[in-house]
Scaffold this active site. Structure first.
Site, short mmCIF file in Angstrom:
data_model
loop_
_atom_site.label_atom_id
_atom_site.label_comp_id
_atom_site.label_asym_id
_atom_site.label_seq_id
_atom_site.Cartn_x
_atom_site.Cartn_y
_atom_site.Cartn_z
N ASP A 1 -3.29 3.63 7.65
CA ASP A 1 -2.11 3.92 6.81
C ASP A 1 -1.79 5.42 6.82
OD1 ASP A 1 -2.77 1.43 4.17
OD2 ASP A 1 -2.41 1.25 6.34
N GLU B 1 -1.96 -5.29 -1.74
CA GLU B 1 -1.63 -6.16 -0.61
C GLU B 1 -2.04 -7.61 -0.79
OE1 GLU B 1 0.34 -5.39 1.92
OE2 GLU B 1 0.38 -3.20 2.01
N HIS C 1 -6.74 -0.86 8.15
CA HIS C 1 -5.77 0.09 8.72
C HIS C 1 -5.97 1.48 8.12
CE1 HIS C 1 -3.98 -4.00 8.37
NE2 HIS C 1 -3.69 -3.80 9.63
N ASP D 1 -9.93 -0.32 4.07
CA ASP D 1 -8.73 -0.90 4.68
C ASP D 1 -9.03 -1.24 6.14
OD1 ASP D 1 -5.29 0.15 4.08
OD2 ASP D 1 -6.01 -1.42 5.45
N ASP E 1 -6.89 -6.40 2.61
CA ASP E 1 -7.05 -6.80 4.01
C ASP E 1 -8.24 -6.11 4.70
OD1 ASP E 1 -4.16 -4.93 5.23
OD2 ASP E 1 -6.25 -4.30 5.21
N ASP F 1 -7.42 -1.83 0.02
CA ASP F 1 -6.48 -2.80 0.58
C ASP F 1 -7.26 -4.08 0.79
OD1 ASP F 1 -3.93 -2.55 3.14
OD2 ASP F 1 -4.88 -4.36 2.32
N HIS G 1 0.80 -1.23 0.00
CA HIS G 1 0.00 0.00 0.00
C HIS G 1 0.83 1.28 0.00
CE1 HIS G 1 -4.51 0.94 0.99
NE2 HIS G 1 -4.08 1.54 -0.11
N HIS H 1 4.20 1.21 4.11
CA HIS H 1 2.81 0.87 3.73
C HIS H 1 1.82 1.25 4.84
CE1 HIS H 1 2.11 -3.45 5.48
NE2 HIS H 1 2.84 -2.72 6.31
N1 LIG Z 1 -0.27 0.59 11.48
C1 LIG Z 1 0.70 -0.50 11.13
C2 LIG Z 1 0.06 -1.43 10.07
C3 LIG Z 1 0.25 -1.00 8.66
C4 LIG Z 1 -0.63 -1.71 7.65
C5 LIG Z 1 -0.50 -1.34 6.34
B1 LIG Z 1 -1.52 -1.80 5.27
O1 LIG Z 1 -2.84 -1.27 5.57
O2 LIG Z 1 -1.14 -1.28 3.98
O3 LIG Z 1 -1.62 -3.23 5.25
C6 LIG Z 1 2.00 0.15 10.69
O4 LIG Z 1 2.07 1.38 10.66
O5 LIG Z 1 2.96 -0.58 10.41
MN LIG Z 2 -3.34 -0.48 3.55
MN LIG Z 3 -4.37 -2.82 5.60
MN LIG Z 4 -1.97 -4.98 4.17
#
Ligand SMILES: N[C@@H](CC/C=C/[B-](O)(O)O)C(=O)O
Ligand SMILES: [Mn+2]
Ligand SMILES: [Mn+2]
Ligand SMILES: [Mn+2]
Length: 314
Positions: A123, A272, A121, A119, A229, A227, A96, A136
């Site tokens: 991000d 992702e 999250h 998502d 996820d 995303d 991401h 990401h």
């Molecule tokens: N908040 C976590 C999780 C990050 C997740 C990223 B994704 O949404 O792109 O999967 C971080 O800062 O590492």
């Molecule tokens: Mn993400």
């Molecule tokens: Mn995510």
């Molecule tokens: Mn992810």
């Protein structure tokens, strides 16, 4: 619908190998053929290549900044070109962190954007709030005007210009937000429909409110950053950061069907998908097929069925 497809086989915004295989996996599940079968014109721009960056030492705790900055600069130019060719852009990730280049390139072509971020999250960590240093988890922080003063100088990041206002962002599916991110979302008053709101309101009301909100003043082109996820791991386990209690397949598809009918979708990220995180072939195919179905929903696929305008009954 006219679709311009870009593959971005990139993984350095996080630590797990395999996510760079996402673009070709999604293609091999028939994305282009399915979009064409539902009446889309599709131009596949192929997969990007990214420069190898040696000695990409962390800056602070930010990992692989030079590789991530360079990859996103290239992606930004590619997305800009796809938009200038008049297509709705579909960017297949990859992790991401690629939203940095995708949204930057989109904004270069369509200055005033709304962003729908689907998502688990947010991000939205800044380089200084991130606990992991994985980019990401940070892409939104580089893109938002109101956070610009909180972003330190990073190598290969100087080309990035904030291009989205906090009021033009809606999150859907949140259920794993860091305290620092929650503070940022609250401070900036960013609209978010966590899984609690999805449960409370139902996805139809969430989408109705989302569209009322982003279209409240001016109808801006939508950048949908999806995303995989965001979906429950029972549907999409093959991803780097799975989180229980996610969107059902039906809720995930409803989001794309609703966004499609606004007629304002201008670019989509689908990121992702990581085959190495699937324990069985079935887990990988379930994840990849969900990604394909979500993109098809963005471009007119209806669960009620479809038929072409020029169909003549025999
Ligand atoms: N908040 C976590 C999780 C990050 C997740 C990223 B994704 O949404 O792109 O999967 C971080 O800062 O590492
Ligand atoms: Mn993400
Ligand atoms: Mn995510
Ligand atoms: Mn992810």
């Amino acid at each position: 619908h006219s679709v311009g497809l870009i593959g971005a086989p990139f993984s350095k915004g996080q630590r797990r190998d395999g996510v760079e295989k996402g673009p070709d996996l999604i293609r091999s599940a028939g994305l282009v053929e399915k979009l064409r079968a539902q009446g889309c014109a599709v131009k596949d721009y192929g997969n990007m290549t990214f420069e190898e960056v040696a000695n990409d030492e962390p800056v602070g705790n930010v990992k692989r900044p030079r590789a991530v900055g360079s990859a996103n600069q290239r992606l930004s130019a590619a997305v800009h070109a796809v938009k200038n060719d008049g297509h709705t852009c579909v960017m297949l990730g990859g992790d991401h962190s690629l939203a940095i280049g995708s949204i930057q390139g989109h904004a270069a072509a369509k200055k005033d954007l709304s962003v729908v971020w689907v998502d688990a999250h947010a991000d939205i960590n800044t380089p200084l709030t991130s606990l992991t240093g994985n980019i990401h988890g940070q892409p939104m922080s580089y893109l938002i005007h109101e956070l610009h003063s909180k972003i330190p100088v990073l190598p290969n990041f100087s080309w990035i210009k904030p291009c989205v206002s906090a009021k033009d962002i809606v999150y859907i599916g949140l259920r794993d937000v860091d305290p620092e991110e929650h503070h940022i979302l609250t401070l900036l008053g960013i609209k978010g429909y966590s899984m609690t709101e999805v449960d409370r309101l139902g996805i139809a009301k969430v989408m109705e409110e989302t569209c009322d909100y982003i279209f409240s003043k001016v109808k801006k082109p939508i950048h949908l950053s999806y995303d995989i996820d965001a979906l429950d791991p029972s549907i999409s386990p093959a991803t780097g950061t799975p989180v229980v209690g996610g969107l059902t397949y039906r809720e995930g598809v409803y989001i794309t069907e609703h966004i499609c009918q606004t007629g304002m979708l201008s670019a989509v990220d689908m990121v992702e998908v990581n085959p190495k995180r699937g324990r069985t072939e079935d887990e990988i195919s379930s994840t990849v097929n969900a990604a394909v179905d979500l993109i098809c929903g963005c471009f007119g696929k209806r669960r009620e069925g479809n038929h072409s305008a020029d169909y003549k009954m025999p």
